[in-house]
Design an enzyme around this catalytic site. Structure first.
Site, PDB file in Angstrom:
ATOM      1  N   ASP A  39       0.686  -1.052   0.203  1.00 24.99           N
ATOM      2  CA  ASP A  39      -0.135   0.060   0.340  1.00 24.99           C
ATOM      3  C   ASP A  39       0.908   1.363   0.203  1.00 24.99           C
ATOM      4  O   ASP A  39       0.171   1.991  -0.383  1.00 24.99           O
ATOM      5  CB  ASP A  39      -0.811   0.204   1.091  1.00 24.99           C
TER       6      ASP A  39
ATOM      7  N   SER B  97       0.109   1.181  33.640  1.00 23.08           N
ATOM      8  CA  SER B  97       0.496   0.758  32.173  1.00 23.08           C
ATOM      9  C   SER B  97       1.139  -0.905  31.984  1.00 23.08           C
ATOM     10  O   SER B  97       0.945  -1.750  33.203  1.00 23.08           O
ATOM     11  CB  SER B  97       1.767   1.057  31.450  1.00 23.08           C
ATOM     12  N   LEU B  98       0.813  -1.789  30.840  1.00 26.16           N
ATOM     13  CA  LEU B  98       0.880  -3.492  31.168  1.00 26.16           C
ATOM     14  C   LEU B  98       2.477  -3.236  30.189  1.00 26.16           C
ATOM     15  O   LEU B  98       2.967  -2.583  29.584  1.00 26.16           O
ATOM     16  CB  LEU B  98      -0.269  -3.590  30.297  1.00 26.16           C
TER      17      LEU B  98
ATOM     18  N   LYS C 161      -6.989  -5.124  23.095  1.00 26.46           N
ATOM     19  CA  LYS C 161      -6.746  -3.691  23.629  1.00 26.46           C
ATOM     20  C   LYS C 161      -6.862  -2.695  22.633  1.00 26.46           C
ATOM     21  O   LYS C 161      -5.989  -3.032  21.122  1.00 26.46           O
ATOM     22  CB  LYS C 161      -5.276  -3.964  23.525  1.00 26.46           C
TER      23      LYS C 161
ATOM     24  N   ARG D 157      -6.052   9.363  32.618  1.00 27.29           N
ATOM     25  CA  ARG D 157      -4.639   8.078  32.465  1.00 27.29           C
ATOM     26  C   ARG D 157      -3.901   9.247  33.564  1.00 27.29           C
ATOM     27  O   ARG D 157      -3.333   8.891  34.499  1.00 27.29           O
ATOM     28  CB  ARG D 157      -4.902   7.487  31.845  1.00 27.29           C
TER      29      ARG D 157
ATOM     30  N   GLU E 225     -11.138   3.321  27.853  1.00 25.87           N
ATOM     31  CA  GLU E 225     -10.849   3.786  26.647  1.00 25.87           C
ATOM     32  C   GLU E 225     -11.968   5.103  26.265  1.00 25.87           C
ATOM     33  O   GLU E 225     -12.647   4.327  25.068  1.00 25.87           O
ATOM     34  CB  GLU E 225     -10.610   3.333  25.654  1.00 25.87           C
TER      35      GLU E 225
ATOM     36  N   LYS F  27      -5.504 -11.391  31.477  1.00 26.65           N
ATOM     37  CA  LYS F  27      -5.713 -10.249  32.918  1.00 26.65           C
ATOM     38  C   LYS F  27      -5.355 -11.815  34.197  1.00 26.65           C
ATOM     39  O   LYS F  27      -6.384 -12.364  32.956  1.00 26.65           O
ATOM     40  CB  LYS F  27      -6.568  -9.966  33.397  1.00 26.65           C
TER      41      LYS F  27
ATOM     42  N   LYS G 287       0.968  -7.949  21.943  1.00 29.37           N
ATOM     43  CA  LYS G 287       1.161  -7.151  20.737  1.00 29.37           C
ATOM     44  C   LYS G 287       0.565  -7.644  19.620  1.00 29.37           C
ATOM     45  O   LYS G 287       1.992  -8.809  19.216  1.00 29.37           O
ATOM     46  CB  LYS G 287       2.130  -5.900  20.890  1.00 29.37           C
TER      47      LYS G 287
END
EC number: 6.5.1.2
Length: 678
Positions: free
Chosen positions: A44, A89-90, A122, A143, A185, A301, A325
């Site tokens: 792309d 944060s994670l 996420k 946050r 979120e 979790k 991720k």
């Protein structure tokens, strides 16, 4: 990729032909042979470049080109709010092995931990908390830095799917009593984002970059009326009560969110063991493109809240949760240059520099090439088109070179020759068994001592008591590992050194604290960027006006600054591209070091001076400082733009002759003092 500068027609014609050939080859492999030679994102990017070239030169468009295929009241500011429970944060993981290692670490800490997990999407949005008291929304907080956020209640109240009162439910009526915190979120759905951009395109306005940035920017508008005009949504992912027994599991909390009228992702799943976690991740990866909002991974979790709490926190992340991720996003770009940075240990690291491109919602313009072997393995050359990728927050990497698009007569990158060209004053060696070239005679401690002395020097941050001997004592005692570490020194640590007594220790602590808000030009000079002296730092800051603007400036933008040529531009770009230096700047932010920019003013504004010979009333450095303080420019050599040559005693004839040839006004010390009224 987006091309920054329009090429000439002849160059564009060659590039267009090569692009079409490669894109058509990709389509053949993908559609006919059911295999991929490029990622879809990279393909792309190439199509976008081809389209841009054809937009510039419509005469190059052909019927068979791949592009022709039919296919409330405004606020003055936000108040700060301390979270009752930090919004930490994670930790990120990227593959099955890392998930297995995570589970093993938890079992070492808590052998009785179960194997039941709650998986969820996420979301790529702005993390926020909604505070309800007796079922009524009383506060909404971003946050922030995980411990302190901003009160955005007035703006969040305009979001249509945020209930101002939680839904009544007799079975769970106790949730409508006391304090209930809903975390989630704030997102903008992809369809709404595209609708907004289409409207902006029709009106000729610049397009928004991505939904996440737009959502975050919208929430931080001071006028709630503007927020109400944009379609935002809140998607909840957790519910917090003072009593853990109210929500015994994470999954129970998700169910409660829907009962209370809170929108959820509808993608949650309770799983057992690593195999089911990975099955969920694979499923989510398959369906994510069809989801209404953007995502960059999954959240996993420990489901049992008591176990979650007992596992505690390690560093800044909870042990009982991770973020998985997805595969890195990719794009293509052209390598404009390869610059070499000398790190804090004397190691020489090559960096590919290219025009800014977007990856994973962020703008990047350089990628580490690691070492000479990696350059040889990739066979990357200046002028090559490359595929770059970015996994999570990792620095961009070069994945492959598209040799089919390589211009003619592009020479291989000769590493040792470039080291000699870029650093003619240094010698380099590569120890047997190592992949890294290092500068001879430059050890880590020696570099750090020099850097810290420079950072604290009079021309930089001018930190009293940080002279040579004290710097050596701090480095030798391993109290500092880089120049930012001086801002975490304590009075007690200094008292432990032989050189310090109570008064001298406190004096140093006070001097360091007083340097936390330095003028930006002094801070830039103090960083010790090679070839950036006092005046160059001033010139750079005058042009870019902020550290971030300088940090992300392209080489072409750097070259546009008066007095900055190729060598200085490459040096500045290489410094900011170095991973160690990125970490260093992050530490300065962490320690609240905030350089400031101030427009210069004074009676010497827009005047440039060269001082030669010996002055009786002041030293050369003092004269330079005085000129700069009054808004003037101090130069070391006479040039076409020099307004005044100040001459003292014992002046050589060469500068006088040069000043005469340029028409520079020559004045003596008395006239100079009269000019500055001193």
């Amino acid at each position: 990729m987006t091309i920054q500068n329009q090429p000439k027609l002849a160059e564009a014609r060659i590039r267009v032909e090569k692009l079409r050939e490669l894109i058509n080859d990709y389509r053949y492999h993908y559609h006919v042979l059911d295999e991929s030679i490029l990622s879809e994102a990279a393909a792309d990017s190439l199509k976008h470049e081809l389209s841009q070239l054809e937009d510039w030169y419509p005469e190059l468009i052909t019927a068979d080109s791949p592009t022709q295929r039919v296919a409330g009241t405004a606020l003055d500011s936000f108040s700060k709010v301390t979270h009752q429970t930090p919004m930490i944060s994670l930790a990120d993981v990227f593959d099955r092995d890392e998930v297995i290692a995570w589970v093993a670490r938890m079992k070492r800490v808590l052998p009785t931990v179960g194997d039941e997990f709650l998986c969820d999407i996420k979301m790529d949005g702005l993390a926020s908390a909604l505070i309800y008291q007796d079922g009524v929304l009383v506060q909404a907080v971003t946050r922030g830095d995980s411990r302190v956020g901003e009160d955005v209640t007035a703006n969040v109240r305009t979001i249509n799917n945020v209930p101002l009162r939680l839904r009544a439910n007799q079975k769970f009526a106790h949730f409508l009593r006391g304090r209930t915190e809903i975390r989630g979120e704030i997102v903008m759905f992809k369809e709404d984002f595209e609708m907004l951009n289409r409207a902006r395109e029709r009106s000729g306005e610049p397009l928004y970059k991505n939904p996440r940035n737009l959502a975050a920017g919208t929430i931080r508008q001071l006028d709630p009326k503007l927020v109400a005009e944009r379609p935002l949504n809140f998607v909840g992912y957790d519910i917090i009560r003072d009593d853990l027994a109210d929500t015994p599991t994470i999954a129970f909390g998700y169910a409660m969110l829907m009962e209370l009228g809170i929108t959820t992702s509808k993608q949650t799943r309770v799983v057992r063991g690593v195999a089911e976690i990975m099955e969920y991740v694979r499923h989510l990866d398959k369906i994510r493109s069809g989801l209404p909002f953007n995502t960059d991974g999954a959240v996993i979790k420990v489901n049992n809240r008591t176990e979650f709490a007992r596992l505690g926190i390690v560093g800044k992340t909870p042990r009982a949760a991770i973020a998985y991720k997805f595969a890195a996003e990719e794009t293509t770009t052209i390598v404009k240059d390869i610059v070499i940075s000398i790190g804090r240990t004397g190691a020489a690291t090559p960096v590919a520099v290219f025009d800014p491109v977007q990856i994973a919602g962020t703008t990047v313009q350089h990628a580490s090439l690691h070492n000479a072997d990696e350059i040889a393995r990739l066979d990357v050359r200046i002028g090559d088109t490359v595929v770059i990728y970015k996994a999570g927050d990792i620095i961009p990497q070069v994945q492959q070179v598209l040799v089919e698009l390589r211009p003619n007569n592009v020479a291989p990158f000769e590493y040792e020759r470039e080291l000699a060209r870029q650093y003619p004053e240094l010698e380099f060696e590569r120890q047997e068994g190592e992949v890294v070239y290092r500068a001879k005679g430059l050890t880590g401690p020696l570099i750090l001592k020099r850097s810290l002395q420079h950072f604290a020097s009079k021309g930089a941050l001018d930190i009293e008591t940080l002279g040579e001997k004290n710097v050596e004592a701090l480095v030798d005692a391993e109290l500092v590992n880089d120049i930012a570490d001086i801002y975490r020194l304590t009075y007690e640590q200094l008292l432990g050194l032989e050189r310090f007594a109570a008064i001298s220790a406190q004096k140093m602590i006070n001097a360091i604290a007083a340097s936390k808000k330095p003028p930006l030009e002094r801070f830039v000079f103090g960083l010790g960027i090679r070839h950036v002296g006092v005046q160059t730092a001033i010139d750079l800051v005058k042009q870019f006006k902020s550290l971030d603007a300088l940090r992300y400036a392209t080489i072409n933008q750097l070259r546009s600054v008066d007095g900055v040529g190729d060598v200085v531009a490459e040096s500045v770009a290489a410094w900011f591209a170095d991973e160690d230096n990125e970490l260093l700047l992050s530490k300065f932010e962490q320690y609240d070091v905030t350089p400031f920019y101030e427009e210069k003013s004074g009676k010497l504004i827009n005047m440039s001076f060269v001082v030669t010979g010996t002055l009786t009333s002041m030293g050369r450095d003092e004269a330079a400082d005085l000129i700069r303080t009054l808004g003037g420019t101090f130069q070391t050599t006479v040039g076409k733009d020099t307004d005044y040559l100040v001459v003292g005693g014992k002046v050589g004839a060469s500068k006088l002759k040069k000043a005469q040839s340029y028409g520079t006004k020559v004045i003596d010390e008395t006239a100079f003092l009269a000019l500055i009224d001193k």
